[in-house]
Design an enzyme around this catalytic site. Structure first.
Site, PDB file in Angstrom:
ATOM      1  N   ASP A  30      90.825 -13.401 131.125  1.00 54.76           N
ATOM      2  CA  ASP A  30      89.466 -13.044 131.503  1.00 54.76           C
ATOM      3  C   ASP A  30      88.957 -12.170 130.363  1.00 54.76           C
ATOM      4  O   ASP A  30      89.290 -10.986 130.277  1.00 54.76           O
ATOM      5  CB  ASP A  30      89.446 -12.280 132.825  1.00 54.76           C
ATOM      6  CG  ASP A  30      88.031 -11.973 133.304  1.00 54.76           C
ATOM      7  OD1 ASP A  30      87.114 -11.959 132.450  1.00 54.76           O
ATOM      8  OD2 ASP A  30      87.831 -11.751 134.505  1.00 54.76           O
ATOM      9  N   HIS A  31      88.170 -12.753 129.460  1.00 58.75           N
ATOM     10  CA  HIS A  31      87.842 -12.038 128.226  1.00 58.75           C
ATOM     11  C   HIS A  31      87.054 -10.764 128.489  1.00 58.75           C
ATOM     12  O   HIS A  31      87.046  -9.855 127.653  1.00 58.75           O
ATOM     13  CB  HIS A  31      87.086 -12.946 127.252  1.00 58.75           C
ATOM     14  CG  HIS A  31      85.708 -13.327 127.689  1.00 58.75           C
ATOM     15  ND1 HIS A  31      85.458 -14.404 128.515  1.00 58.75           N
ATOM     16  CD2 HIS A  31      84.501 -12.778 127.423  1.00 58.75           C
ATOM     17  CE1 HIS A  31      84.164 -14.491 128.730  1.00 58.75           C
ATOM     18  NE2 HIS A  31      83.556 -13.528 128.077  1.00 58.75           N
TER      19      HIS A  31
ATOM     20  N   HIS B 249      84.966 -12.639 136.501  1.00 56.01           N
ATOM     21  CA  HIS B 249      84.480 -11.467 135.773  1.00 56.01           C
ATOM     22  C   HIS B 249      84.011 -10.348 136.699  1.00 56.01           C
ATOM     23  O   HIS B 249      84.477  -9.203 136.604  1.00 56.01           O
ATOM     24  CB  HIS B 249      83.312 -11.851 134.858  1.00 56.01           C
ATOM     25  CG  HIS B 249      83.648 -12.887 133.835  1.00 56.01           C
ATOM     26  ND1 HIS B 249      84.897 -13.003 133.265  1.00 56.01           N
ATOM     27  CD2 HIS B 249      82.892 -13.858 133.267  1.00 56.01           C
ATOM     28  CE1 HIS B 249      84.880 -14.003 132.398  1.00 56.01           C
ATOM     29  NE2 HIS B 249      83.693 -14.538 132.391  1.00 56.01           N
TER      30      HIS B 249
END
Length: 518
Positions: free
Chosen positions: A204-205, A267
């Protein structure tokens, strides 16, 4: 080139210890499946070069591409070179590139071909012998989720998933992690049947962004905020991820997925967990994950769903001085598509700290501007010893954590306007990373790839977190699906360049609140 490299190796190109990411990966290689995609070209390859340029990869590091293209090693090296030139954040240095390119290899093949994975194993064995990569390999699945089972089974069959001795083998998975709770459980079962959970890294950047991690520092390194970080003082929390771009050219991925699955499930739910969790005993991966799991277990959708959820679909409008299409006019989208480009939900966290405090999560395409933020909006003072005219421009205090693009923190509070009369108006106290620190923050993928190579799982959600996130969101998805199937409603229209459909504003107005306009 032969020999091995230890984690203590120091790149002579580094002038000083990099305090932002001081640990250096040991002997290893990265295999990227899906090297022809945008993610690999724009993010992964440049991030690997930037890590090498910072001296955070060993001198014998290897990068292996796997795809159907009829490329030789030098052809793939040219692809990497061009991607680095176009997208790397650090300056291009020939000596760094020369060292990195020595370990670049390419394997032609398809996911369902046993011989292709036999060739991959042969390539990795040669790199272990020639460059000393030590049998340590990370497999980055930059591919559609439907291909995960096939690739994982092939890695298992070829003996690459569970190496012997102290060698390690890790798999990196990009979102989406399923499309609902049942599919997420099935995907986790498939992956964990091949790789143990401690070897699975779900990217999950957003969790690699500096400001996201600064939530932990803000909350737990400062006595100033902890006493007011609760339902006694916080009226509500807004978590927003807004994008100003449309979906032209992305129908193949986005149509049928929608904004809720694309952003809220991963996110925004992770941002909620970091905001609402209790203080961990330590910042070890296990302790951080335990606290996130606790708070996600206590989180649920507020009911009734028709009043506490909203979905929308952008229509034609003006954005940035340009006339833009609506979703139904974008290439690849059906004229009857019910895919939402905006989603908002109300969540309740049933813990002592947050009971009674609504958490509002929203995301959308073609909104007023690109911004991601977490806003804690505080209750009004119980007594204001002022005339109404003195405070008519005074809003609620707010602490806003800006995740992107201008990383920082803003504190909004009331202050007297200069002059003879007593007039109180909102002012902002602002902290910006760009002005406070001379050094740039590492790019999210740099940090996350390095953590994979180091075996550091703190910033990666485990399967229980993924499943809990789907458990929270699924009731809204099921509700919207029922509306579609029974032709009861479509996503509410909103004009491109605005801030979402009217139903999203009504969602807050019912309780006397308003969305922030970043």
């Amino acid at each position: 080139m032969s020999g091995t490299a230890s984690a203590d190796w120091v790149n002579p190109l580094r002038d000083k210890r990099d305090k932002r990411m001081p640990r250096i990966a040991g002997p290893c290689g990265v295999v990227i499946f899906g090297v022809t995609g945008d993610l690999a070209t724009k993010k992964l390859m440049p991030a690997i070069y930037d890590l090498a340029n910072r001296g955070l990869l060993p001198p014998t590091f290897a990068l292996i591409g796997f795809a159907r293209r009829e490329w030789a090693d030098q052809d793939f090296a040219k692809i990497v070179h061009d991607a680095v030139k176009a997208h790397a954040r650090t300056p291009f240095r020939q000596e760094v590139w020369d060292r990195l390119s020595e370990g670049i290899r390419f394997v032609q093949g398809t996911f369902d071909d046993d011989a292709s994975f036999a060739s991959l194993k042969e390539t990795l064995d040669k790199l272990d012998a020639e460059r000393g990569t030590g049998g340590n390999h990370a497999f980055y699945l930059s591919i559609p989720p439907k291909a995960f089972p096939t690739v994982c089974e092939q890695l298992s069959r070829s003996g690459l998933a569970r190496p012997d001795g102290d060698r390690w083998s890790r798999v990196v998975i990009e979102k989406p992690f399923g499309h609902d709770l049942d599919s997420a459980k099935s995907l986790n079962h498939v992956v964990n049947s091949v790789f143990p959970e401690e070897s699975v890294f779900r990217i999950d950047h957003y969790l690699g962004k500096e400001t996201v991690q600064n939530i932990l520092a803000l909350r737990f390194a400062n006595q100033l905020f902890d006493p007011i970080w609760n339902a006694h003082y916080v009226d509500h929390v807004q978590i927003t991820m807004a994008e100003d771009i449309g979906l032209g050219g992305r129908a193949g991925y986005f149509d049928g997925v929608g904004s809720a699955r694309d952003v809220i499930q991963n996110h925004l739910t992770q941002l909620l967990a970091l905001t609402a969790m209790e203080e961990p005993v330590s910042f070890s991966p296990a302790e951080l994950q335990a606290e996130k799991i606790k708070v996600l277990s206590a989180t649920r959708l507020a009911e009734p769903l028709d009043e506490n959820t909203s979905r929308g679909q952008y229509t034609a409008g003006w954005q940035g001085g340009e006339k833009v299409f609506g979703l139904l006019e974008e290439d690849g989208f059906s004229k009857t598509s019910t895919t939402e480009t905006f989603a908002a939900i109300t969540l309740e966290v049933d813990t002592r700290r947050w009971a009674g405090v609504p958490f509002y999560l929203r995301t959308g395409k073609r909104l007023g501007r690109r911004v991601t933020e977490i806003a804690l909006v505080f209750k009004r003072a119980p007594h204001l010893p002022f005339d109404a005219t003195m405070t008519d421009e005074l809003g609620k205090n707010a602490l806003v954590i800006r995740v992107q693009p201008d990383e920082g923190i803003t504190l909004r509070f009331g202050s007297k306007v200069p002059g003879h009369s007593m007039e109180v108006r909102d002012v902002n106290m602002d902290f910006s990373y760009g002005s406070a620190f001379a050094e740039d923050s590492p790019e999210a993928y740099e940090r996350l790839i390095l953590d994979v190579l180091l075996g550091e799982p703190s910033l990666f959600p485990v399967n229980q977190e993924v499943e809990l996130s789907w458990k929270i969101l699924d009731p809204a998805l099921d509700y919207w699906a029922r509306l579609d199937s029974e032709a009861l409603a479509r996503p509410d229209p909103y004009e491109a360049g605005g801030w979402g459909p009217e139903s999203a504003f009504e969602m807050l107005r019912r309780t006397g609140r308003e969305w922030r306009r970043p």
